[in-house]
Structure formats: C-alpha cells, structure tokens
Motif scaffolding. Structure first.
Motif, PDB file in Angstrom:
ATOM      1  N   PRO A  91       0.844  -1.204   0.000  1.00 47.59           N
ATOM      2  CA  PRO A  91       0.000   0.000   0.000  1.00 47.59           C
ATOM      3  C   PRO A  91       0.875   1.249   0.000  1.00 47.59           C
ATOM      4  O   PRO A  91       1.952   1.272   0.582  1.00 47.59           O
ATOM      5  CB  PRO A  91      -0.792  -0.117   1.296  1.00 47.59           C
ATOM      6  N   LYS A  92       0.412   2.283  -0.670  1.00 45.62           N
ATOM      7  CA  LYS A  92       1.165   3.528  -0.738  1.00 45.62           C
ATOM      8  C   LYS A  92       1.053   4.272   0.590  1.00 45.62           C
ATOM      9  O   LYS A  92       0.022   4.213   1.257  1.00 45.62           O
ATOM     10  CB  LYS A  92       0.643   4.406  -1.866  1.00 45.62           C
ATOM     11  N   PHE A  93       2.105   4.970   0.950  1.00 45.74           N
ATOM     12  CA  PHE A  93       2.122   5.744   2.188  1.00 45.74           C
ATOM     13  C   PHE A  93       1.258   6.983   2.010  1.00 45.74           C
ATOM     14  O   PHE A  93       1.420   7.744   1.054  1.00 45.74           O
ATOM     15  CB  PHE A  93       3.557   6.139   2.548  1.00 45.74           C
ATOM     16  N   ASN A  94       0.347   7.203   2.943  1.00 45.99           N
ATOM     17  CA  ASN A  94      -0.574   8.317   2.867  1.00 45.99           C
ATOM     18  C   ASN A  94      -0.037   9.476   3.711  1.00 45.99           C
ATOM     19  O   ASN A  94       0.079   9.361   4.924  1.00 45.99           O
ATOM     20  CB  ASN A  94      -1.946   7.876   3.367  1.00 45.99           C
ATOM     21  N   LEU A  95       0.292  10.603   3.091  1.00 49.55           N
ATOM     22  CA  LEU A  95       0.822  11.757   3.802  1.00 49.55           C
ATOM     23  C   LEU A  95      -0.221  12.413   4.699  1.00 49.55           C
ATOM     24  O   LEU A  95       0.129  13.084   5.667  1.00 49.55           O
ATOM     25  CB  LEU A  95       1.381  12.782   2.819  1.00 49.55           C
ATOM     26  N   ASN A  96      -1.492  12.211   4.411  1.00 52.10           N
ATOM     27  CA  ASN A  96      -2.531  12.785   5.264  1.00 52.10           C
ATOM     28  C   ASN A  96      -2.445  12.238   6.684  1.00 52.10           C
ATOM     29  O   ASN A  96      -2.706  12.960   7.650  1.00 52.10           O
ATOM     30  CB  ASN A  96      -3.914  12.525   4.683  1.00 52.10           C
ATOM     31  N   LEU A  97      -2.075  10.983   6.828  1.00 50.16           N
ATOM     32  CA  LEU A  97      -1.926  10.408   8.160  1.00 50.16           C
ATOM     33  C   LEU A  97      -0.764  11.057   8.907  1.00 50.16           C
ATOM     34  O   LEU A  97      -0.843  11.298  10.108  1.00 50.16           O
ATOM     35  CB  LEU A  97      -1.720   8.895   8.064  1.00 50.16           C
TER      36      LEU A  97
ATOM     37  N   TYR B  65       0.318  14.167   8.409  1.00 53.37           N
ATOM     38  CA  TYR B  65      -0.148  15.503   8.776  1.00 53.37           C
ATOM     39  C   TYR B  65      -1.088  15.447   9.973  1.00 53.37           C
ATOM     40  O   TYR B  65      -1.018  16.287  10.868  1.00 53.37           O
ATOM     41  CB  TYR B  65      -0.852  16.174   7.602  1.00 53.37           C
ATOM     42  N   LEU B  66      -1.959  14.468  10.004  1.00 48.28           N
ATOM     43  CA  LEU B  66      -2.876  14.307  11.131  1.00 48.28           C
ATOM     44  C   LEU B  66      -2.110  14.019  12.418  1.00 48.28           C
ATOM     45  O   LEU B  66      -2.399  14.603  13.468  1.00 48.28           O
ATOM     46  CB  LEU B  66      -3.871  13.178  10.841  1.00 48.28           C
ATOM     47  N   PHE B  67      -1.119  13.164  12.343  1.00 49.55           N
ATOM     48  CA  PHE B  67      -0.314  12.823  13.511  1.00 49.55           C
ATOM     49  C   PHE B  67       0.438  14.048  14.036  1.00 49.55           C
ATOM     50  O   PHE B  67       0.434  14.322  15.240  1.00 49.55           O
ATOM     51  CB  PHE B  67       0.669  11.701  13.147  1.00 49.55           C
ATOM     52  N   ILE B  68       1.048  14.808  13.148  1.00 46.98           N
ATOM     53  CA  ILE B  68       1.780  16.011  13.565  1.00 46.98           C
ATOM     54  C   ILE B  68       0.816  17.036  14.152  1.00 46.98           C
ATOM     55  O   ILE B  68       1.098  17.663  15.175  1.00 46.98           O
ATOM     56  CB  ILE B  68       2.576  16.594  12.376  1.00 46.98           C
ATOM     57  N   GLY B  69      -0.330  17.206  13.535  1.00 52.59           N
ATOM     58  CA  GLY B  69      -1.328  18.141  14.049  1.00 52.59           C
ATOM     59  C   GLY B  69      -1.823  17.751  15.435  1.00 52.59           C
ATOM     60  O   GLY B  69      -1.957  18.607  16.315  1.00 52.59           O
ATOM     61  N   MET B  70      -2.075  16.481  15.643  1.00 51.00           N
ATOM     62  CA  MET B  70      -2.536  16.016  16.957  1.00 51.00           C
ATOM     63  C   MET B  70      -1.449  16.220  18.014  1.00 51.00           C
ATOM     64  O   MET B  70      -1.751  16.571  19.163  1.00 51.00           O
ATOM     65  CB  MET B  70      -2.947  14.539  16.882  1.00 51.00           C
TER      66      MET B  70
END
Length: 85
Positions: free
Chosen positions: A17-23, A25-30
């Motif tokens: 599976p391709k790595f999703n950058l949204n995850l 960004y979500l982790f850094i934001g949290m």
C-alpha cells in the motif's frame, strides 16, 4: 487489426500500500494540539510570595532583575544559577 498486448507484470514485485501523507499531517497536528493543551510554561515559572519572603530572596542574592508597576506590584526575575534554590 493489431491486437495490443498487455504489459508484462513483474512477478517479484509486491503490491504494497502507498504511504498516505494525510496520516502524517494528522499525527503532527494532533501532537501540536496536545503540546499546546498541556503546555504549562506560561505560568510554570511564576510564584507569588509575601514581601518578607521577597526581601529574604534579595538578601540571599537570588534576584537578578526587579520591575515595578503602577498598581504596586513587582515582578522579580531569579538568577539562573539560583533557580533550584
């Protein structure tokens, strides 16, 4: 008529599976929100003391800088070497 041949697939290649950058960004934001909510640096270095206790700190040489305000309050800064005391 020409027939198109399907491209050959590499049998050794795994379908990862391709790595999703949204995850990411979500982790850094949290993490930033968590640090913001648990940050106690704003008032962690302040301490309200009585005048006699303030005089004792001055006599011992703990105070490096004092600022007086018009409302009869004083802000004193402790020397870095004496923060532990």
């Amino acid at each position: 008529m020409e027939t198109k041949k399907a491209p050959k697939r590499n049998p050794n290649k795994m379908n990862m599976p391709k790595f999703n950058l949204n995850l990411l960004y979500l982790f850094i934001g949290m993490m930033l929100i968590g640090l913001f909510l648990t940050n106690e640096a704003g008032d962690a270095g302040t301490k309200e003391v009585s005048y006699s206790q303030f005089q004792e700190y001055v006599r011992k040489g703990y105070i490096g800088k004092v600022i007086g305000y018009n409302d009869s309050s004083v802000e004193a800064f402790v020397k870095a070497a004496n923060v532990k005391d």
